[in-house]
Design a protein around this motif. Sequence first.
Motif, mmCIF file in Angstrom:
data_model
loop_
_atom_site.group_PDB
_atom_site.id
_atom_site.type_symbol
_atom_site.label_atom_id
_atom_site.label_comp_id
_atom_site.label_asym_id
_atom_site.label_seq_id
_atom_site.Cartn_x
_atom_site.Cartn_y
_atom_site.Cartn_z
ATOM 1 N N ALA A 42 0.832 -1.206 0.000
ATOM 2 C CA ALA A 42 0.000 0.000 0.000
ATOM 3 C C ALA A 42 0.867 1.258 0.000
ATOM 4 O O ALA A 42 0.536 2.261 -0.645
ATOM 5 N N SER A 43 1.988 1.193 0.704
ATOM 6 C CA SER A 43 2.895 2.341 0.744
ATOM 7 C C SER A 43 3.501 2.605 -0.629
ATOM 8 O O SER A 43 3.609 3.765 -1.061
ATOM 9 N N TRP A 44 3.865 1.534 -1.338
ATOM 10 C CA TRP A 44 4.418 1.669 -2.690
ATOM 11 C C TRP A 44 3.385 2.284 -3.622
ATOM 12 O O TRP A 44 3.695 3.198 -4.397
ATOM 13 N N VAL A 45 2.154 1.791 -3.563
ATOM 14 C CA VAL A 45 1.085 2.315 -4.409
ATOM 15 C C VAL A 45 0.873 3.804 -4.147
ATOM 16 O O VAL A 45 0.766 4.608 -5.085
ATOM 17 N N LYS A 46 0.849 4.176 -2.892
ATOM 18 C CA LYS A 46 0.648 5.578 -2.538
ATOM 19 C C LYS A 46 1.790 6.444 -3.067
ATOM 20 O O LYS A 46 1.567 7.541 -3.613
ATOM 21 N N SER A 47 3.012 5.921 -2.952
ATOM 22 C CA SER A 47 4.180 6.694 -3.365
ATOM 23 C C SER A 47 4.261 6.841 -4.882
ATOM 24 O O SER A 47 4.573 7.930 -5.392
ATOM 25 N N VAL A 48 4.013 5.764 -5.618
ATOM 26 C CA VAL A 48 4.104 5.872 -7.081
ATOM 27 C C VAL A 48 2.948 6.698 -7.635
ATOM 28 O O VAL A 48 3.105 7.413 -8.629
ATOM 29 N N ASN A 49 1.807 6.638 -6.977
ATOM 30 C CA ASN A 49 0.685 7.496 -7.376
ATOM 31 C C ASN A 49 1.050 8.968 -7.165
ATOM 32 O O ASN A 49 0.788 9.812 -8.024
ATOM 33 N N ALA A 50 1.690 9.256 -6.035
ATOM 34 C CA ALA A 50 2.110 10.627 -5.752
ATOM 35 C C ALA A 50 3.164 11.103 -6.747
ATOM 36 O O ALA A 50 3.247 12.297 -7.053
ATOM 37 N N ALA A 51 3.940 10.151 -7.269
ATOM 38 C CA ALA A 51 4.966 10.496 -8.263
ATOM 39 C C ALA A 51 4.368 10.748 -9.644
ATOM 40 O O ALA A 51 5.073 11.197 -10.548
ATOM 41 N N GLY A 52 3.077 10.449 -9.791
ATOM 42 C CA GLY A 52 2.401 10.737 -11.050
ATOM 43 C C GLY A 52 2.027 9.533 -11.885
ATOM 44 O O GLY A 52 1.416 9.680 -12.946
ATOM 45 N N VAL A 80 -10.889 -7.925 -5.395
ATOM 46 C CA VAL A 80 -11.309 -6.667 -4.767
ATOM 47 C C VAL A 80 -10.603 -6.470 -3.436
ATOM 48 O O VAL A 80 -10.102 -5.381 -3.129
ATOM 49 N N ALA A 81 -10.539 -7.537 -2.634
ATOM 50 C CA ALA A 81 -9.885 -7.443 -1.321
ATOM 51 C C ALA A 81 -8.409 -7.081 -1.477
ATOM 52 O O ALA A 81 -7.885 -6.223 -0.747
ATOM 53 N N LYS A 82 -7.738 -7.734 -2.428
ATOM 54 C CA LYS A 82 -6.315 -7.467 -2.640
ATOM 55 C C LYS A 82 -6.097 -6.041 -3.146
ATOM 56 O O LYS A 82 -5.174 -5.341 -2.703
ATOM 57 N N SER A 83 -6.929 -5.596 -4.052
ATOM 58 C CA SER A 83 -6.798 -4.247 -4.594
ATOM 59 C C SER A 83 -7.079 -3.194 -3.526
ATOM 60 O O SER A 83 -6.347 -2.205 -3.403
ATOM 61 N N ALA A 84 -8.145 -3.408 -2.765
ATOM 62 C CA ALA A 84 -8.503 -2.457 -1.708
ATOM 63 C C ALA A 84 -7.404 -2.364 -0.660
ATOM 64 O O ALA A 84 -7.102 -1.270 -0.157
ATOM 65 N N ALA A 85 -6.788 -3.504 -0.332
ATOM 66 C CA ALA A 85 -5.711 -3.516 0.660
ATOM 67 C C ALA A 85 -4.500 -2.715 0.182
ATOM 68 O O ALA A 85 -3.717 -2.207 0.997
ATOM 69 N N LEU A 86 -4.357 -2.583 -1.126
ATOM 70 C CA LEU A 86 -3.262 -1.800 -1.696
ATOM 71 C C LEU A 86 -3.622 -0.319 -1.853
ATOM 72 O O LEU A 86 -2.798 0.476 -2.302
#
Length: 275
Positions: A91-101, A141-147
């Motif tokens: 989840a942290s990786w997803v948040k960070s790469v999303n923030a990177a654009g 859905v569960a796996k995606s939501a957890a990320l």
Amino acid sequence: MAKHRLSKRGRYIAWATAGSVVAAGGVVMAQTSMAATTWPAQKTFTGRAFDACAAPSLNAMKAWKSDAYYGAAAVYVGGKNRGCAQANLTASWVKSVNAAGWKLIPIYVGAQPPCQTGSSPEKLTAATAAALGASDAKDAVAKSAALGMKAGSAIYLDMEPYAITNTSCNTAVLTYVRSFTKTLRAKVYRAGYYGFATSSAKAVATAADRTDLPGNLWYALWDGKATTTDWPWDPKLFTGHSRGHQYTANSKETRKGYTITVDRDAWDGPVAIVG
């Protein structure tokens, strides 16, 4: 099993033997028959994307983003047939790469066809197709939501090549796909599908009965053309930002000092909603 990440040569053999961001709400009705459901606005990416077996490191993703060639990346969120470990995919990786654009394209490697050559950790049968489709969709859905991928995101079901001329096998696969799609939509996630232009994608694109089929199609057609307009089927299908085209496989690329082997995609469809 015939994995999404087989060598380019191996994937061609399997194939042959098998025979910019915009908000778009206009395709929601293609995604669901539940008119009373309030759907988040679709997040659509149009441009160049890549998919890699394992999610790259955060440093690699930041470096590749600064290169600016690609704008979206597909990530394998789950499925018993997922071919690579995902040490970086958190989840942290997803948040960070999303923030990177980056825009992210979730892909789930679910049950594979009963007539598919090779072994797979999970294969469907005519008897289990509907139940597996539902349970795998719930897991996706569960796996995606957890990320951190929220409701309204698209999730793409990965179906590898199989003999679609095998009627009983094809019927079982479409039963599974319909169940997966219906369950995703009930949980307010958009349904997508990855397959090969000569087999698994063709089965969905040419099905006479369109009931509960995915509203977004990502097709593997390795013609080297970075476009979604080389569409080989009815041009009226999967319009309105609903297509992805994997046009090159296993391209080893170095950008800003980081080397990753990727498949290249031309994208004009929904992606994950993050943040």
